[in-house]
Design a protein around this motif. Structure first.
Motif, PDB file in Angstrom:
ATOM      1  N   SER A   8       0.922  -0.733  -0.046  1.00 39.75           N
ATOM      2  CA  SER A   8       0.031  -0.272  -0.188  1.00 39.75           C
ATOM      3  C   SER A   8       1.148   1.514  -0.255  1.00 39.75           C
ATOM      4  O   SER A   8       0.707   2.339  -0.522  1.00 39.75           O
ATOM      5  CB  SER A   8      -0.909  -0.137   1.161  1.00 39.75           C
ATOM      6  OG  SER A   8      -0.429  -0.342   2.056  1.00 39.75           O
ATOM      7  N   ALA A   9       2.367   1.346   0.678  1.00 42.17           N
ATOM      8  CA  ALA A   9       2.935   2.370   0.105  1.00 42.17           C
ATOM      9  C   ALA A   9       2.864   3.077  -1.240  1.00 42.17           C
ATOM     10  O   ALA A   9       3.576   3.729  -1.352  1.00 42.17           O
ATOM     11  CB  ALA A   9       4.603   2.049   0.624  1.00 42.17           C
ATOM     12  N   LEU A  10       3.003   2.451  -2.212  1.00 45.19           N
ATOM     13  CA  LEU A  10       3.304   2.342  -3.366  1.00 45.19           C
ATOM     14  C   LEU A  10       1.734   2.794  -3.712  1.00 45.19           C
ATOM     15  O   LEU A  10       1.765   3.110  -5.632  1.00 45.19           O
ATOM     16  CB  LEU A  10       4.092   1.025  -4.865  1.00 45.19           C
ATOM     17  CG  LEU A  10       4.416   0.362  -3.675  1.00 45.19           C
ATOM     18  CD1 LEU A  10       5.076  -0.837  -4.204  1.00 45.19           C
ATOM     19  CD2 LEU A  10       6.134   0.540  -3.190  1.00 45.19           C
ATOM     20  N   TRP A  11       0.811   2.553  -3.238  1.00 46.37           N
ATOM     21  CA  TRP A  11      -0.935   2.829  -3.552  1.00 46.37           C
ATOM     22  C   TRP A  11      -0.764   4.242  -4.849  1.00 46.37           C
ATOM     23  O   TRP A  11      -0.943   3.729  -5.907  1.00 46.37           O
ATOM     24  CB  TRP A  11      -1.313   2.933  -2.994  1.00 46.37           C
ATOM     25  CG  TRP A  11      -2.557   3.602  -3.342  1.00 46.37           C
ATOM     26  CD1 TRP A  11      -3.583   4.167  -3.436  1.00 46.37           C
ATOM     27  CD2 TRP A  11      -3.673   2.398  -3.781  1.00 46.37           C
ATOM     28  NE1 TRP A  11      -5.241   3.826  -3.601  1.00 46.37           N
ATOM     29  CE2 TRP A  11      -5.154   2.635  -3.975  1.00 46.37           C
ATOM     30  CE3 TRP A  11      -3.670   0.747  -4.339  1.00 46.37           C
ATOM     31  CZ2 TRP A  11      -5.975   1.920  -4.094  1.00 46.37           C
ATOM     32  CZ3 TRP A  11      -4.482  -0.191  -4.563  1.00 46.37           C
ATOM     33  CH2 TRP A  11      -6.077   0.336  -4.687  1.00 46.37           C
ATOM     34  N   PRO A  12      -0.122   5.790  -4.743  1.00 40.49           N
ATOM     35  CA  PRO A  12      -0.399   6.100  -5.508  1.00 40.49           C
ATOM     36  C   PRO A  12      -0.179   5.771  -6.394  1.00 40.49           C
ATOM     37  O   PRO A  12       0.198   6.712  -7.273  1.00 40.49           O
ATOM     38  CB  PRO A  12       0.177   7.530  -5.122  1.00 40.49           C
ATOM     39  CG  PRO A  12       0.309   6.997  -3.390  1.00 40.49           C
ATOM     40  CD  PRO A  12       0.618   5.608  -3.466  1.00 40.49           C
ATOM     41  N   PHE A  13       1.626   5.566  -6.879  1.00 41.25           N
ATOM     42  CA  PHE A  13       1.825   5.555  -8.505  1.00 41.25           C
ATOM     43  C   PHE A  13       1.810   3.650  -8.767  1.00 41.25           C
ATOM     44  O   PHE A  13       1.462   3.823  -9.762  1.00 41.25           O
ATOM     45  CB  PHE A  13       3.266   5.792  -8.193  1.00 41.25           C
ATOM     46  CG  PHE A  13       4.289   5.424  -7.726  1.00 41.25           C
ATOM     47  CD1 PHE A  13       4.349   5.434  -5.975  1.00 41.25           C
ATOM     48  CD2 PHE A  13       5.160   4.339  -7.995  1.00 41.25           C
ATOM     49  CE1 PHE A  13       5.435   5.243  -5.087  1.00 41.25           C
ATOM     50  CE2 PHE A  13       5.922   3.685  -6.680  1.00 41.25           C
ATOM     51  CZ  PHE A  13       5.967   3.837  -5.221  1.00 41.25           C
ATOM     52  N   ALA A  14       2.159   3.140  -8.184  1.00 39.36           N
ATOM     53  CA  ALA A  14       1.316   1.919  -8.832  1.00 39.36           C
ATOM     54  C   ALA A  14      -0.252   1.634  -9.270  1.00 39.36           C
ATOM     55  O   ALA A  14      -0.048   1.381 -10.378  1.00 39.36           O
ATOM     56  CB  ALA A  14       1.366   1.100  -7.728  1.00 39.36           C
ATOM     57  N   THR A  15      -0.844   2.531  -8.977  1.00 41.60           N
ATOM     58  CA  THR A  15      -2.153   2.803  -9.411  1.00 41.60           C
ATOM     59  C   THR A  15      -2.185   3.149 -10.761  1.00 41.60           C
ATOM     60  O   THR A  15      -3.407   2.191 -11.142  1.00 41.60           O
ATOM     61  CB  THR A  15      -3.622   3.127  -8.336  1.00 41.60           C
ATOM     62  OG1 THR A  15      -2.629   4.440  -8.220  1.00 41.60           O
ATOM     63  CG2 THR A  15      -3.270   1.873  -7.264  1.00 41.60           C
ATOM     64  N   LEU A  16      -0.935   3.849 -10.822  1.00 41.55           N
ATOM     65  CA  LEU A  16      -1.432   4.735 -12.059  1.00 41.55           C
ATOM     66  C   LEU A  16      -0.664   4.207 -12.775  1.00 41.55           C
ATOM     67  O   LEU A  16       0.003   4.550 -14.204  1.00 41.55           O
ATOM     68  CB  LEU A  16      -1.036   6.251 -12.027  1.00 41.55           C
ATOM     69  CG  LEU A  16      -2.111   6.788 -10.890  1.00 41.55           C
ATOM     70  CD1 LEU A  16      -1.074   8.685 -10.669  1.00 41.55           C
ATOM     71  CD2 LEU A  16      -3.536   7.705 -11.694  1.00 41.55           C
ATOM     72  N   GLY A  17      -0.115   2.546 -12.850  1.00 40.42           N
ATOM     73  CA  GLY A  17       1.144   2.595 -13.525  1.00 40.42           C
ATOM     74  C   GLY A  17       2.307   1.775 -14.040  1.00 40.42           C
ATOM     75  O   GLY A  17       2.840   1.034 -14.387  1.00 40.42           O
ATOM     76  N   TRP A  18       2.441   2.698 -12.199  1.00 38.61           N
ATOM     77  CA  TRP A  18       3.961   2.313 -12.333  1.00 38.61           C
ATOM     78  C   TRP A  18       4.428   0.898 -12.368  1.00 38.61           C
ATOM     79  O   TRP A  18       3.471   0.035 -11.325  1.00 38.61           O
ATOM     80  CB  TRP A  18       5.055   4.250 -11.024  1.00 38.61           C
ATOM     81  CG  TRP A  18       5.848   3.559 -11.052  1.00 38.61           C
ATOM     82  CD1 TRP A  18       7.154   4.062 -11.621  1.00 38.61           C
ATOM     83  CD2 TRP A  18       6.943   2.112 -10.025  1.00 38.61           C
ATOM     84  NE1 TRP A  18       8.338   4.140 -10.501  1.00 38.61           N
ATOM     85  CE2 TRP A  18       8.147   2.579 -10.310  1.00 38.61           C
ATOM     86  CE3 TRP A  18       6.285   1.052  -9.331  1.00 38.61           C
ATOM     87  CZ2 TRP A  18       9.337   2.081  -9.973  1.00 38.61           C
ATOM     88  CZ3 TRP A  18       7.577   0.181  -8.775  1.00 38.61           C
ATOM     89  CH2 TRP A  18       8.922   0.888  -9.349  1.00 38.61           C
ATOM     90  N   PRO A  19       4.962   0.187 -13.020  1.00 38.56           N
ATOM     91  CA  PRO A  19       6.908   0.596 -13.504  1.00 38.56           C
ATOM     92  C   PRO A  19       6.248   1.559 -14.329  1.00 38.56           C
ATOM     93  O   PRO A  19       7.430   1.846 -15.457  1.00 38.56           O
ATOM     94  CB  PRO A  19       7.691   0.216 -12.941  1.00 38.56           C
ATOM     95  CG  PRO A  19       6.746  -1.651 -13.090  1.00 38.56           C
ATOM     96  CD  PRO A  19       5.472  -1.033 -12.374  1.00 38.56           C
ATOM     97  N   ASP A  20       5.357   1.265 -15.520  1.00 30.52           N
ATOM     98  CA  ASP A  20       5.187   1.115 -16.885  1.00 30.52           C
ATOM     99  C   ASP A  20       5.524   2.622 -16.842  1.00 30.52           C
ATOM    100  O   ASP A  20       4.574   3.116 -15.788  1.00 30.52           O
ATOM    101  CB  ASP A  20       4.833   0.737 -17.145  1.00 30.52           C
ATOM    102  CG  ASP A  20       4.957  -0.464 -17.753  1.00 30.52           C
ATOM    103  OD1 ASP A  20       5.187  -1.177 -17.458  1.00 30.52           O
ATOM    104  OD2 ASP A  20       3.120  -1.645 -17.746  1.00 30.52           O
ATOM    105  N   GLU A  21       5.977   3.338 -17.744  1.00 30.38           N
ATOM    106  CA  GLU A  21       5.714   5.264 -17.828  1.00 30.38           C
ATOM    107  C   GLU A  21       4.493   5.961 -18.661  1.00 30.38           C
ATOM    108  O   GLU A  21       4.559   4.930 -19.923  1.00 30.38           O
ATOM    109  CB  GLU A  21       6.931   5.681 -19.085  1.00 30.38           C
ATOM    110  CG  GLU A  21       7.498   5.840 -17.937  1.00 30.38           C
ATOM    111  CD  GLU A  21       8.885   6.498 -18.926  1.00 30.38           C
ATOM    112  OE1 GLU A  21       8.883   7.603 -19.584  1.00 30.38           O
ATOM    113  OE2 GLU A  21       9.657   5.969 -18.508  1.00 30.38           O
ATOM    114  N   THR A  22       2.967   5.188 -17.863  1.00 26.38           N
ATOM    115  CA  THR A  22       1.812   5.774 -18.779  1.00 26.38           C
ATOM    116  C   THR A  22       1.599   6.715 -18.832  1.00 26.38           C
ATOM    117  O   THR A  22       1.908   7.910 -18.244  1.00 26.38           O
ATOM    118  CB  THR A  22       0.552   4.390 -17.576  1.00 26.38           C
ATOM    119  OG1 THR A  22       0.919   5.777 -16.557  1.00 26.38           O
ATOM    120  CG2 THR A  22       1.228   3.066 -16.960  1.00 26.38           C
ATOM    121  N   GLU A  23       0.078   7.342 -19.479  1.00 26.51           N
ATOM    122  CA  GLU A  23       0.023   7.977 -19.699  1.00 26.51           C
ATOM    123  C   GLU A  23      -0.716   9.049 -18.389  1.00 26.51           C
ATOM    124  O   GLU A  23      -0.741   9.883 -17.807  1.00 26.51           O
ATOM    125  CB  GLU A  23      -1.013   8.543 -20.239  1.00 26.51           C
ATOM    126  CG  GLU A  23      -1.014   8.396 -22.312  1.00 26.51           C
ATOM    127  CD  GLU A  23      -0.030   9.356 -22.185  1.00 26.51           C
ATOM    128  OE1 GLU A  23      -0.124  10.874 -21.868  1.00 26.51           O
ATOM    129  OE2 GLU A  23       0.871   9.715 -23.335  1.00 26.51           O
TER     130      GLU A  23
END
Ligand code: ZN
Ligand code: ZN
Length: 879
Positions: free
Chosen positions: A459-474
């Motif tokens: 859950s520590a990764l929630w703000p960026f992993a939900t947005l697609g990280w580690p891929d460089e997503t839109e």
């Protein structure tokens, strides 16, 4: 046409809520565009546990940010609020293992693979409960982007972070003392340990000093751990023991010599001032042992059973059976000085309620200090802001005293640690994908780590992993960093701090700009809500009973930053009445709305029109200001006051004469004001506002996408507001006169008025308002009130008013008796308060507010006394 736009007679929340929920979903109202926008606003939802079910704390924690996100969306931001759930290792194990137990099974008997199958099935079946409840609450989340902390993409993110941290030396494996539940056979984090006061015994044991006749006495609540002692420690300045430091004592029952050491951490005034040191079984001793390089002797295993190291006589015993035997043996050797009753807090497993056992075992850790540095800086420099700001202090306290983070859990449901042990040499391989062979000895005999990661790690990764990280997503480019995180104070450290550290480290930026910390929901007596106390209020039940809008408005109106919320059902009933009030006012407006759209002509604006437009502008400015500062209660309060006390109580009445005369401008103002009110209210009450708005001539898929009002300063007219105030005061006074003299509100009256030139003009122009609001059928402006005529008199500002008393208006005899009675009552109370205020002891000792309150009350009573007295005189003279 008219039938079409008419609203139902009464507001029935449930069907209306269902209708708009599916409309919003079908039209993807809450799904943002990904690219080509500069004005973005984003939040991620604190993911509730899949095992969860909506409680009042959730309802608050989700309603407040929904207000912000709806407000921003209406302000034209490309808005994303991303939802999801947390896999919650321990909670899921709890549920599943309990059901296994009922069938006489256990996860060990079942094996890892089968257990995971059951867990996934369970998640598929029940994980949606909280999701559906969140939807029902009206949260404007983009469900097309829903995530789960154990989904495939998330697993990739977790593994990447783990491997990177390991390669950088920020993840390591170590022998460590952790809280272990002997029953659940798993490690618990500090918050998973419940501390309960227990009555126990403090036993004073004598340790013989080698080569002397002396003893050092140590006190303990856990005598069985003495078998694992490796030192006795005293404070360096404790003169009672200074001569023994550096010497040895003989550890009873084990017949082993252990050193006497000195350490600043020893409390001189606890017990005897000398303490036994058991590095393998006590967290304080563990640290102490590390400082002094003491041996760690494990005498109790992870299941609460004594080990071989405990000695032949004790090995294999349960820890508590061993305690009894140790005491008996010490007693026989006369090594117990005394035993006292002792109450102290003991850690229990939060799931099975057994006493936890500190346990030394191999665990995985994150070295936190290097990560904490940046995380401290961004808050210090104001890049991330806590609201209310005092929570930053709490954050710093934790961050400055940070310890390494034990991230391994002896569970299966979770992210399995990506580490493999070579069975042929001692190599450990940490990799993103399954390694084929050992890099050191080339063996293919590799076994993966059994443990999973602490849920907080993912859950520590929630703000960026939900947005697609580690891929460089839109999505990542568009919505990271997010703007706001809204959560409870209890997880500032466990979650907020870790998101900040991981966000900075892996996504290269802060995860969010603002952290809004909401209060706790308590009952109306300010007690914590709990099922066992029977004082908890179920939000779903309240939504059914009062409507979701009423629940949301209640939570909003009570949300004062930095304070807990004191909730009662009465408040919700009150705000349901508010919803109905809006409904009825809207019905009135819509009934008056004809087929063609009304047209607004400046020159046709009445005083009431100009006044409500001016007041509306103020309400718009106030609401925007309040939301800007997360003052939810203030936004609710300002809108409530404007809608109820200005729009409904006054304007709806004042506009009636205009409408009767066919003034289409007034109708336009009425409809426009209603439209603006619906927009203002929508973030707090999304359902009823959408339903009414869709009946208005406005176009658009949803009110959620309509523009949020901005104050139009040209509409502010302080002069007209002042003129209106004069009339309002006069009308209020008239209505009070009527009420006090038991004249029914609907009773038509004659009115005489004495006033200045300016007021005269206002009254003449707006005589119709007196007619509608005080049922004045004839109004005469006089130089002097006729002598000898009996009348009820009142004053408001510069206006003197008199209602001539005529037969039939009042039953004089009855009225006289009533007024006499009331006068006596008032005078008794005046006397009481005067006595209190005359009492020096009261005035000096009572809190200032109480004294002030008494003074105000006295003034009120005295005014009232005067009035009632005058009215009584009038009546008496009439009889
Ligand atoms: Zn347990
Ligand atoms: Zn190897």
């Amino acid at each position: 046409m008219k039938e079409k736009i008419e609203l139902a007679k009464a507001y029935d929340p449930e069907p209306v809520e269902d209708k708009w929920l599916s409309h919003w979903e079908k039209n993807r109202v809450f799904t943002p565009k990904t690219t080509g926008t500069e004005k973005n606003f984003s939040m991620v939802l604190p993911p509730p546990n899949v095992t969860g079910s909506l409680h009042m704390g959730h309802a608050l924690c989700f309603t407040l940010p929904d207000i912000i996100v709806r407000w921003k969306r209406m302000q034209g931001y490309n808005t994303l609020w991303l939802p999801g759930t947390d896999h919650a290792s321990i909670a899921v194990h709890n549920v599943i293992e309990k059901s296994l137990e009922e069938k006489g099974l256990s996860r060990e008997k079942l094996g890892r693979e089968k257990f995971m199958e059951i867990a996934w099935d369970w998640k598929q079946k029940y994980g949606g409960v909280i999701v559906n409840q969140l939807v029902k609450l009206g949260t404007s989340l983009d469900w097309t982007r829903e995530r789960f902390t154990l989904d495939e993409g998330f697993h990739r993110a977790v593994v990447r972070v783990f491997v990177d941290l390991y390669n950088e030396g920020l993840i390591y494996r170590d022998y460590y003392l952790v809280n272990k539940c002997p029953h659940c056979a798993t490690v618990l984090s500090d918050i998973e340990v419940e501390h309960k006061e227990l009555a126990s015994k403090l036993t004073y044991i004598k340790y013989p000093v080698v080569g002397t006749e002396d003893f050092i006495v140590v006190a303990t609540t856990r005598p069985e751990t003495m078998l694992g002692d490796t030192a006795v420690a005293v404070h360096p300045e404790d003169e009672r023991y200074s001569r023994y430091v550096g010497q040895k004592v003989l550890l009873p029952l084990q017949n082993k010599e252990i050193p006497v050491i000195s350490d600043e951490q020893v409390e001189m005034d606890f017990g005897t001032g000398a303490v036994k040191v058991t590095p393998a079984h006590d967290p304080v001793d563990f640290e102490l042992g590390k400082r002094h390089n003491l041996e760690q002797v494990i005498v109790i295993d992870g299941f609460g059973i004594m080990t071989k190291e405990a000695g032949e006589e004790f090995a294999g015993l349960d820890r508590f059976a061993c305690r009894d035997l140790v005491l008996a043996r010490l007693e026989e050797q006369d090594l117990i000085e005394k035993s006292e009753d002792y109450h102290h807090a003991v850690g229990h497993c939060y799931r099975c309620k057994n006493i936890i056992e500190p346990n030394l075992s191999w665990q995985w850790f994150v070295k936190v200090e290097p990560l904490a540095k940046d995380a401290i800086r961004v808050v210090e420099e104001g890049e991330i802001e806590f609201i209310p700001s005092n929570w930053a202090k709490t954050y710093f306290e934790w961050m400055y005293n940070i310890h390494d983070w034990c991230i391994s859990r002896q569970l299966w449901w979770g992210h399995r640690i990506p580490a493999w042990y070579c069975q042929d040499c001692d190599e450990i391989i940490v990799a993103e994908s399954v390694p084929e062979r050992c890099g050191k000895c080339q063996s293919t005999n590799l076994v993966q780590e059994e443990d999973v990661l602490d849920t907080w790690f993912s859950s520590a990764l929630w703000p960026f992993a939900t947005l697609g990280w580690p891929d460089e997503t839109e999505d990542l480019k568009t919505f990271y960093p997010t703007d706001l995180m809204s959560t409870g104070f209890d997880i500032i450290f466990f979650w907020v701090a870790r998101m900040i550290m991981m966000g900075l480290k892996f996504a290269g930026d802060i995860p969010f700009r603002h952290v809004f910390i909401n209060g706790l929901v308590r009952d109306f007596k300010r007690r914590k809500m709990s099922k066992s106390e029977g004082n908890s209020i179920d939000p779903l039940e309240m939504m059914k009973k009062y409507g979701t809008d009423a629940l949301r408005f209640t939570l909003t109106a009570l949300a004062i930053p930095g304070m807990d919320i004191s909730l009662s059902e009465e408040r919700m009933a009150g705000y349901r009445a508010f919803v109905n009030k809006i409904w009825n006012a809207s019905r009135f407006a819509l009934i008056n709305l004809q087929e063609e759209e009304p047209e607004l002509k400046e020159e046709e604006l009445t005083l009431a029109d100009r006044w409500i437009r001016s007041r509306l502008t103020q309400a718009i400015a106030d609401t925007n200001d309040a939301l800007e500062e997360y003052k939810f209660y203030e936004a609710a309060d300002k809108i409530y006051h404007f809608v109820w006390h200005e729009f409904c109580d006054w304007y709806i009445e004042l506009v009636k004469p205009s409408l009767k005369l066919g003034n289409r401008t007034s109708l336009a103002v009425l409809i426009d004001t209603l439209d603006q009110i619906l927009r203002l209210l929508h973030p707090i009450m999304p359902f009823v506002t959408e339903e009414i708005w869709q009946h208005l001539p406005s176009e658009g898929i949803s009110l959620a996408l309509a523009e949020f009002p901005i104050p139009d300063e040209r509409r502010v007219d302080k002069g007209e507001e002042k003129a209106m105030k004069v009339l309002q005061n006069a009308i209020v006074e008239l209505r009070t006169l009527k009420a006090e003299n038991q004249i029914p509100m609907k009773q038509k009256i004659r009115l005489w008025v004495k006033c200045g030139e300016q007021e005269e003009k206002a009254i003449h122009t707006h005589q119709a308002y007196f007619e509608v609001l005080a049922k004045v059928e004839s109004l005469e402006i006089l130089e002097e009130f006729p002598k000898g005529q009996m009348m009820l008199k009142g004053v408001a500002g510069g206006i003197e008013m008199a209602i001539p008393l005529e037969k039939g208006l009042v039953d004089f005899e009855k009225e006289k008796l009533r007024l006499e009675k009331e006068l006596t009552k008032i005078q008794t109370e005046i006397e009481k308060i005067e006595n209190r205020l005359g009492n020096n002891a009261f005035v000096e000792k009572a809190p200032k507010e109480v004294v002030e309150e008494a003074k105000t009350r006295l003034q009120e009573l005295q005014d009232r006394n005067k009035r009632v007295g005058e009215n009584l005189e009038h009546i008496q003279s009439l009889i």
